[in-house]
Structures are given as C-alpha cells and as structure tokens.
Enzyme design. Structure first.
Site, PDB file in Angstrom:
ATOM      1  N   GLY A 125       0.832  -1.199   0.000  1.00  0.00           N
ATOM      2  CA  GLY A 125       0.000   0.000   0.000  1.00  0.00           C
ATOM      3  C   GLY A 125       0.862   1.242   0.000  1.00  0.00           C
ATOM      4  O   GLY A 125       2.019   1.220  -0.425  1.00  0.00           O
ATOM      5  N   GLU A 164       5.807  -3.380   0.983  1.00  0.00           N
ATOM      6  CA  GLU A 164       5.877  -3.055  -0.447  1.00  0.00           C
ATOM      7  C   GLU A 164       5.037  -1.793  -0.635  1.00  0.00           C
ATOM      8  O   GLU A 164       3.815  -1.859  -0.771  1.00  0.00           O
ATOM      9  CB  GLU A 164       5.342  -4.220  -1.273  1.00  0.00           C
ATOM     10  CG  GLU A 164       5.278  -3.955  -2.758  1.00  0.00           C
ATOM     11  CD  GLU A 164       6.603  -3.484  -3.306  1.00  0.00           C
ATOM     12  OE1 GLU A 164       6.634  -2.397  -3.901  1.00  0.00           O
ATOM     13  OE2 GLU A 164       7.611  -4.183  -3.118  1.00  0.00           O
TER      14      GLU A 164
END
EC number: 1.2.1.3
Length: 452
Positions: free
Chosen positions: A188, A210
């Site tokens: 996100g 990530e």
C-alpha cells in the site's frame, strides 16, 4: 477476526508445518494447476473488478501460476549452511523452520498477483496464511480463497490453512496487532505502511513492506529511441498508471529531448481508451471515482507549481472513471514531482550529464524501480553500481514495470525495504536457528576460553 485466527492457529498445530517441504511443494503445484484451469475466467474477473485491460488481468493470474512453479522447485531447496567450527569434534549448521502464521494485506491494483508472491512462499515454507484483500476487490479474494481451499481439502488438509477476510481497515489493524502473526506483509502507500510497521514493531513482529514508488526512466543521448519510446508508453500508461512500478518521471538528455518528446506525445494521442474487456483497448478506467478526483487535484497542483501540460490533463466525462493519459513538462525540483500520483501522469524533465540524471533519479523519498536506456557499458555499470540508482529494481533498456518473478521484488527508502517473490525472499517466511553439535567427549569453548 480473533476466532478466525484461533482456527488458523489450531490448523497449523495439526497440519501444515508437519507436512514435509517437498509434499507442501506438491500441494502448491496442484494450486497452480487449479489456477491454470481457470486462467481466463480469473483473469476476466480481475479485469472486471479492478479495471485493468484483459491481457493484464490474465497476465496477473499467470503470475501466480509462475509463482507456484517457482515454489515447487524451492520446496526441495530450503537449505541452510553447514559452517566450519573452530572447536574439534563440533559441527555448526543452520536450520530453517516455519514462522507459523503469515498475515498478507494486499492492495487493489494487483488483487491476486501480490497474494501469490506471498502465499506461495509462505505455504511452501510451512506456514498458514491469513489474507486481507482490498475492500474494493472482494470477488477476486473470494474466488482465489475458494480455489485454494478446495486443493487443500482434496489433500486432506483443512481449508483454513489459507484464510481470507473481506473488509476495511479494521481487519488490517487487527492483523497488525495480533501477536500470533509473526510476519505481516503489507502492500500500500508509504503513509499507511509506516503505521503498520510501527504497530507490528511494538509487539516485536516482523514486517515485509511493499510501498509507494516514484519511478524514473533515463534516456541517454546514445539510446535506441524507438525502443525507449515504446517502453515509456507501456510503463507510464499501462494499468492506467496504477502500478507501483509505473514510470512517473522521464529524464531526457538535452540533445534528444525534443525528438523523444515529439514521438511520445504522438504515441499518447493514439492510445485507445475504453472498456478494459474489449480487444485493442490500451487504457482502462481508474479504479474508483476517488481516484479520478485525485487525478483532477493532481493536475491543479502541478499547474500551480509551473507544470506545462503537453497532452492530456483532463478527465473523460463518460460512464467509468476515465482520464486522459497525460504528459507534463516540469522542473525536477517541483514538490509535486516528489509524490506519487496514482494515475497515468508522466513528468518529463531535461538533464545534461549522467551524474545529474542519477541525482534526479535518487532525489525522491521512494526507491522502488528505475531504468536507463543506453548502449555504453561504462554508463550501464555506473548506473548499476554504488554511485548509480538507489532503487531496489535497477533496469537497463527495459521499462520500470513488468518484473519477472525469479528476482526479488521490492524497493528501498520509503518503499519499505521488503523483498517478495524470487531469489532468496523465502527466508523472510521462516525462522533461522544456528545449531552447534558436540559429537565428542570434551568441552572446548569458543575464543579459546578455558575455565580450567
């Protein structure tokens, strides 16, 4: 949430971790086969629910299939080291064991592939998975969960080894706080990822993050221009600019600036926009009406900071959240360029030297993907080396997006530092023990210590 986690814990104690790793690999192979059998249907569902064009939807599901294949081979290679001991009649070695439960929180832009990166490795490493899919893509979450649970149950394993939950932020918060989940993988924004990391760290859990990307492509004066222009078009417009690896900044050498820009603007004008399920469409809608509003706000902001819109820049008033693919001429120091706008907006800027281009590439807080187009070995190896790109993905003569599963995927700085998919990413899903075995009758101590 707590009841579902308790069920997953119970199933872990009686199932997955006691299955030998190659047997776990066989089960993941069967999951891959089940996905192959439904490739077209699942790909169409991804396109329908997320909004990406059909070839990309099918390609996303294929990525999970590829991850299953990768994990099958990995199941016989979860190797630890044998380490020479300084003590006679001693041996040292590493053992890798399952963590237990892996929490996976994924985003709307890749509602299935990122789950595959994590789940295939987590399962083959002997873990249970608790997955929270994006609240706007519940059909993909449900379909994949049903398929995976069926494979587990055919192998006389509880379907709850792979558990999914649909809902909002409260579920993600519960996963982040739960001490029974030693690893949380989150995909996100950098802003939310920082909150997740703080929450998990407070309980001494581990995070695999990530997060946002602000990726640049550099085109040198010796580059293959046609190859570069095609690559930029795909990297900037693909998935309607909603990939974490989307090219958002284009750095052009001053000697080829006009030539490249003219070709690129002409290519943008030929992009077919429309129903992502129709053949020949290159640009589908943004995911939500809010995404379209963010695009409008982004255009107002960049114009207020001196940006010159060369093509696009407006929403398309029709059914669906469509916007025009946009190119903006701007200085690299403009504040808007430093942030990720999740839409097909490309910021173009000029440079004189390789050193200047690298400095611009590294000047943002994000560090996911980067690429350079050149034919010179000296330039290539400087770009790849310690004085080059500071990103986790550093490419040459290919776009910033479209990563293969064989390499570790992830970035540095505000992108989070996590690594998923290939290479040795599997190590994040296991706990390592260093083991020393004394097979003699003496008790020599390390560092030559002698208690007499």
């Amino acid at each position: 949430m707590r009841k579902r986690c308790e069920l997953a814990v119970k199933q872990l104690r009686h199932g997955c971790r006691y299955v030998p790793a190659p047997k776990r690999g066989e089960i993941v192979r069967q999951i891959g086969d089940a996905l192959r059998a439904k490739l077209q249907q699942l790909g169409r569902l991804v396109s329908l629910e997320m909004g990406k064009i059909l070839p990309e939807g099918i390609g996303e599901v294929q990525e999970i299939v590829d991850m299953c294949d990768f994990a099958v081979g990995l199941s016989r290679q979860l190797n630890g080291s044998v380490i020479p001991s300084e003590r006679p009649n001693h041996v040292m070695l590493e053992m890798w064991n399952p963590l237990g439960i892996v929490g996976v929180i994924t985003a709307f832009n890749f509602p299935s592939a990122v789950l595959g990166w994590n789940a295939c490795l987590a399962l083959v490493c002997g873990n249970c998975v608790v997955w929270k899919g994006a609240p706007t893509t519940p059909l993909v979450t449900i379909a994949l969960t049903k398929l995976i649970a069926e494979v587990l149950e055919k192998n006389e394993l509880p379907g709850a080894i792979f558990t999914s939950l649909c809902g909002g932020a409260e579920i993600g918060q519960a996963i982040a706080k739960d001490t029974r989940i030693p690893l949380v993988s989150f995909t996100g924004s950098s802003k939310v990822g920082q909150i997740v990391q703080q929450t998990v760290s407070q309980r001494f859990g581990k995070c695999l993050l990530e997060l946002s990307g602000n990726n640049a492509i550099i085109i040198m004066d010796d580059a293959d221009i046609q190859l570069a222009v095609r690559s930029v078009l795909f990297a900037a417009v693909g998935t309607a600019g909603q990939r974490c690896t989307t090219c958002r900044r284009l750095l052009l050498h001053e000697s080829i600036y006009k030539k490249v820009l003219d070709q690129l603007v002409e290519s943008y004008k030929q992009v077919k926009i429309g129903d992502p399920l129709q053949k020949g469409i290159l640009l589908g809608p943004l995911h939500t009406p809010e995404s379209q509003k963010n695009f409008e706000r982004g255009m107002e902001l960049i114009k207020s900071q001196g940006g010159n819109i060369l093509t696009g820049g407006s929403i398309i008033k029709s059914d669906g959240n469509f916007v025009q693919p946009t190119i903006v001429e701007v200085a690299p120091t403009v504040l808007a360029v430093k942030e990720e706008l999740f839409a097909p907006v490309l910021y173009v800027m000029k440079f004189k030297t390789l050193e200047e281009a690298i400095e611009i590439n590294n000047s943002v807080s994000q560090g996911l993907s980067s690429s350079i187009f050149t034919q010179k070995p000296q330039t290539i190896f400087k770009w790849l080396g310690p004085l080059g790109s500071d990103c986790g993905i550093v490419n040459v003569n290919i776009p910033t997006n479209g990563a293969e599963i064989g390499g570790a995927f992830g970035g540095e700085k505000a992108t989070g530092g996590g690594r998923e998919a290939g290479s040795d990413s599997w190590k994040q899903y296991m706990r390592r023990s260093t083991c020393t075995i004394n097979y003699g009758s003496e008790l020599p101590l390390a560092q030559g210590i002698n208690f007499g």
